[in-house]
Design an enzyme around this catalytic site. Structure first.
Site, PDB file in Angstrom:
ATOM      1  N   ARG A 291     -20.066   4.498   7.559  1.00 57.04           N
ATOM      2  CA  ARG A 291     -18.955   4.964   8.142  1.00 57.04           C
ATOM      3  C   ARG A 291     -18.088   5.067   9.444  1.00 57.04           C
ATOM      4  O   ARG A 291     -17.022   4.536   9.690  1.00 57.04           O
ATOM      5  CB  ARG A 291     -18.335   6.632   8.210  1.00 57.04           C
TER       6      ARG A 291
ATOM      7  N   TYR B 190       8.595  -0.044   0.932  1.00 56.49           N
ATOM      8  CA  TYR B 190       7.702   0.486   0.563  1.00 56.49           C
ATOM      9  C   TYR B 190       7.721   2.064   0.108  1.00 56.49           C
ATOM     10  O   TYR B 190       7.835   2.236   1.534  1.00 56.49           O
ATOM     11  CB  TYR B 190       6.020   0.146   0.519  1.00 56.49           C
TER      12      TYR B 190
ATOM     13  N   ASP C 167       4.447  -5.566   7.489  1.00 53.25           N
ATOM     14  CA  ASP C 167       3.660  -5.615   6.613  1.00 53.25           C
ATOM     15  C   ASP C 167       3.458  -7.331   5.736  1.00 53.25           C
ATOM     16  O   ASP C 167       4.734  -7.544   5.349  1.00 53.25           O
ATOM     17  CB  ASP C 167       4.286  -4.734   5.704  1.00 53.25           C
TER      18      ASP C 167
ATOM     19  N   LYS D 275      -3.483  -5.291  -3.807  1.00 53.70           N
ATOM     20  CA  LYS D 275      -2.808  -6.785  -4.413  1.00 53.70           C
ATOM     21  C   LYS D 275      -3.168  -7.780  -4.568  1.00 53.70           C
ATOM     22  O   LYS D 275      -4.381  -7.759  -4.978  1.00 53.70           O
ATOM     23  CB  LYS D 275      -1.079  -6.449  -3.738  1.00 53.70           C
TER      24      LYS D 275
HETATM   25  C1  PLP Z   1       1.112  -1.575  -2.739  1.00 56.33           C
HETATM   26  C2  PLP Z   1       2.032  -1.354  -1.244  1.00 56.33           C
HETATM   27  C3  PLP Z   1       1.544  -0.615  -0.621  1.00 56.33           C
HETATM   28  C4  PLP Z   1      -0.140   0.953  -0.276  1.00 56.33           C
HETATM   29  O1  PLP Z   1      -0.698  -0.317  -0.686  1.00 56.33           O
HETATM   30  P1  PLP Z   1      -1.585   0.923  -1.369  1.00 56.33           P
HETATM   31  O2  PLP Z   1      -2.943   0.008  -1.693  1.00 56.33           O
HETATM   32  O3  PLP Z   1      -1.398   1.393  -2.805  1.00 56.33           O
HETATM   33  O4  PLP Z   1      -2.200   2.488  -0.713  1.00 56.33           O
HETATM   34  C5  PLP Z   1       1.903  -1.097   1.133  1.00 56.33           C
HETATM   35  N1  PLP Z   1       2.685  -1.903   1.578  1.00 56.33           N
HETATM   36  C6  PLP Z   1       3.026  -2.369  -0.114  1.00 56.33           C
HETATM   37  C7  PLP Z   1       4.003  -4.277   0.840  1.00 56.33           C
HETATM   38  C8  PLP Z   1       2.672  -2.970  -1.103  1.00 56.33           C
HETATM   39  O5  PLP Z   1       3.045  -3.473  -1.515  1.00 56.33           O
END
Ligand code: PLP
Length: 373
Positions: free
Chosen positions: A47, A99, A171, A196
């Protein structure tokens, strides 16, 4: 080193125990102490840190041009953990389109901890200036934004935030470090849902925070990661590292396909509007051209019609899969407002498209037949 080389070599070492070129997955949760009680290597307990996680953090740090990174079990956990570095009374400025899960974190969870958020349209930096307060500690950016693919000026907003004594976290999930590196125009932290494009194959959840400097907030974030424990497993880190090796190749192919799909949709009489920063008609195309070197594989479009018409179209596609998420090899289409349920800010006639790595002609033919009825 160029980005393509860093994507393969940063955080990589030949395994000293076996000579293996591909790193082993270190499933061990615990590491041995020396007879004198010291830890001869840096690892103690999984961890707190393990070789696969540290390799992933080193690689993403190198791609974003940062100083250090911390990885988490999901993109949401990464952003949530960064927000946990705030204290009661602190204020955040966030985009009105972002998001949707982050909106819920801000309004339902952070608000109860005494941390308030002002949501503004960040396409105009003056709106950010107006929202900044003496107690503002963090400005969250999401550019391009999900699902409207809005673009905001990172440099202009970072300058305003810094003048007001606030930090900026951007982000970068949709653009990826291949097309945009937000630390350069002044962001203090970069966030990714590695779920993603970095993972790239729709088979691993993850998130990361990259820092321009190891400051006090970053040290607190490391404590939250290690003690809070929302960490990715070694196998998840390994899969993400493998995905990153082909990231530069993949996202350029995604973006080539996306531009072709966007141009097809743009001229189609059944389509009211296409949201893709690579189109000359995008309201912030000039800002996108200045701060991005490519426009990514995600787009959305609005049909002439209502939610029922948009949902019906998703029932007629044959190659596109009806599913959420983006960044994988398969093309996906999603009626976003019904996914975002009660908190949605999304137009009812909007469909979000993750353009995959199939041939663009086949994707366009599928949308063409689906739009005909
Ligand atoms: C998918 C996404 C998130 C969240 O990510 P997870 O892995 O699903 O928790 C945050 N910001 C953006 C822009 C995203 O597309």
């Amino acid at each position: 080193m160029k980005l393509e080389t860093r994507a393969i070599h940063a955080g990589h070492a030949v395994d000293p125990a076996s000579g293996a070129i591909v790193a082993p997955v270190h499933f061990s949760t615990t590491y041995e102490r020396a007879p004198d009680g010291s830890y001869p290597l840096e690892y103690v307990y999984s961890r707190l840190g393990n070789p696969n996680r540290l390799a992933l953090e080193a690689r993403i740090t190198a791609l974003e041009g940062g100083t250090a990174a911390l990885s988490f079990a999901s993109g949401s956990a990464a952003i949530y953990s960064l927000l946990q570095t705030l204290a009661q009374g602190d204020h955040v400025v966030a985009p009105d389109v972002l998001y949707y899960g982050i909106r819920i974190i801000m309004t339902d969870i952070m608000a109860r901890q005494g941390i308030s958020t002002t949501f503004v349209d960040m396409s105009c930096p003056a709106n950010v200036a107006a929202a900044l307060r003496p107690e503002t500690r963090l400005v969250l950016l999401e550019t391009p934004s999900n699902p409207e693919l809005g673009v905001c000026d990172i440099r202009a907003i970072a300058d305003l935030a810094h003048d007001a004594g606030a930090q900026v976290a951007c982000d970068n999930t949709i653009a990826t470090p291949v097309f945009q590196q937000p630390l350069q125009p002044g962001a203090d932290y970069v966030l990714h849902a590695t779920t993603k494009y970095l993972g790239g194959h729709s088979d691993v959840l993850g998130g990361v925070v990259v820092a321009r400097e190891v400051d006090e907030r970053f040290e607190r974030l490391q404590q939250i990661q290690q003690v809070g424990g929302a960490v990715p497993s070694p196998l998840e880190c390994w899969l993400t590292l493998r995905g990153i090796e082909t990231l530069p190749l993949r996202v350029r192919a995604h973006a080539d396909n996306a531009l072709q799909v966007a141009r097809f949709l743009e001229q189609h009489p059944a389509v009211e509007r296409v949201n893709y920063p690579g189109l000359a008609g995008h309201p912030a195309h000039d800002v996108a051209r200045r701060q991005m070197s490519g426009y990514g594989g995600l787009l959305s479009f609005q049909l002439r019609g209502d939610a029922a018409a948009a949902l019906a179209l998703t029932g007629r596609v044959k190659l596109f899969r009806r599913a959420t998420s983006f960044g994988g090899t398969h093309s996906l289409i999603e009626h976003r407002a019904s996914m975002e349920k009660g908190v949605t800010m999304t137009a009812p006639n909007l469909l979000r498209v993750s353009v995959g790595l199939e041939h663009a002609d086949d994707l366009i033919a599928d949308l063409d037949q689906a739009l005909r009825d």
